[in-house]
Design an enzyme around this catalytic site. Structure first.
Site, PDB file in Angstrom:
ATOM      1  N   HIS A 196       1.004   3.599   3.037  1.00  0.00           N
ATOM      2  CA  HIS A 196       1.390   3.000   4.318  1.00  0.00           C
ATOM      3  C   HIS A 196       2.518   1.977   4.171  1.00  0.00           C
ATOM      4  CE1 HIS A 196      -3.025   4.091   4.843  1.00  0.00           C
ATOM      5  NE2 HIS A 196      -2.371   4.911   5.671  1.00  0.00           N
ATOM      6  N   CYS A 247       0.877  -1.172   0.000  1.00  0.00           N
ATOM      7  CA  CYS A 247       0.000   0.000   0.000  1.00  0.00           C
ATOM      8  C   CYS A 247       0.914   1.221   0.000  1.00  0.00           C
ATOM      9  CB  CYS A 247      -0.914  -0.007   1.224  1.00  0.00           C
ATOM     10  SG  CYS A 247      -1.856   1.508   1.453  1.00  0.00           S
TER      11      CYS A 247
END
Length: 229
Positions: A217, A214
């Site tokens: 993140h 991701c």
């Protein structure tokens, strides 16, 4: 004359391939009374019925599973008349004997489809047995993780990533950790998912390992691994 006519029709239609010749074989089953009930126990090929005992003769098609032979001889329905029994037998043998999970799953799906009356051309399509696996983006408690972090699918299957908690999230594949020849841009998300319940689906045909993350993140360790077999 009728046989010559049928042969000519087959040649003209381009379907002159010879159908499999079915060879029937007889087998003996030993009849035994067990707890008051009649039980049949198959004897080894070539074994004669023991003196003083009763045996039943069973006819089956050589090279075909006993269950298939039994179904073919007992089912008297339109489905049975149109069934490709040899193809069904091949699929069931694969489902039982193959060491490869994806091959077994595909063969079982094809066999089930054929028994339900689905055409062989339809069940033989790679997409017929395809599945879609779900991966949550973020834990229920808001943790920055893919759940599950590792996913295994078969070639032709899809993965659906669902924005669960802690968004926004996306799915970006590591161009240095995907199979050769696969476009990193094509399988990665262009945008981010901000609303809970939003999803991203991608189909995978090339076997191998796919590492992804991701982007917002990645520093928090939100990484995933996909294996396509």
């Amino acid at each position: 004359m009728i046989f010559k006519t049928l042969a000519l029709i087959a040649l003209l239609s381009g379907n002159a391939a010879a159908a499999p010749v079915e060879v029937y074989a007889e087998h003996l089953d030993l009849e035994v009374i067990v707890d008051g009930e009649r039980q049949l126990f198959p004897l080894l090929p070539g074994t004669q019925c023991p003196t003083g005992h009763r045996c039943r003769t069973r006819t089956s098609i050589e090279g075909m599973a006993p269950m298939i032979s039994s179904l073919k001889s007992t089912l008297k329905t339109p489905l049975a008349a149109s069934m490709n029994w040899h193809e069904l037998n091949n699929n069931l043998n694969t489902a039982v004997k193959s060491d490869d999970y994806c091959s077994r799953r595909s063969a079982m799906a094809r066999a089930a489809g054929m028994m339900a009356g689905v055409a062989v051309t339809t069940v033989s399509s790679p997409a017929y047995a395809a599945e879609t696996k779900m991966v949550n983006m973020g834990t229920d408690g808001g943790g920055l993780q893919f759940v599950p972090a590792k996913t295994a699918i078969c070639a032709g299957d899809s993965v659906k990533w669902i924005n669960n908690k802690g968004g926004p999230h996306n799915v970006v594949f590591d161009e240095d950790a995907i199979p050769a020849g696969v476009s990193q841009e094509k399988i990665s998300m262009e945008d981010q998912l901000g609303d809970e319940g939003d999803s991203f689906v991608m189909k995978f045909d090339t076997k191998g390992d796919y590492a992804y993350y991701c982007e917002p993140h990645r520093g928090a360790g939100m990484n995933g691994m996909l294996t396509v077999s």
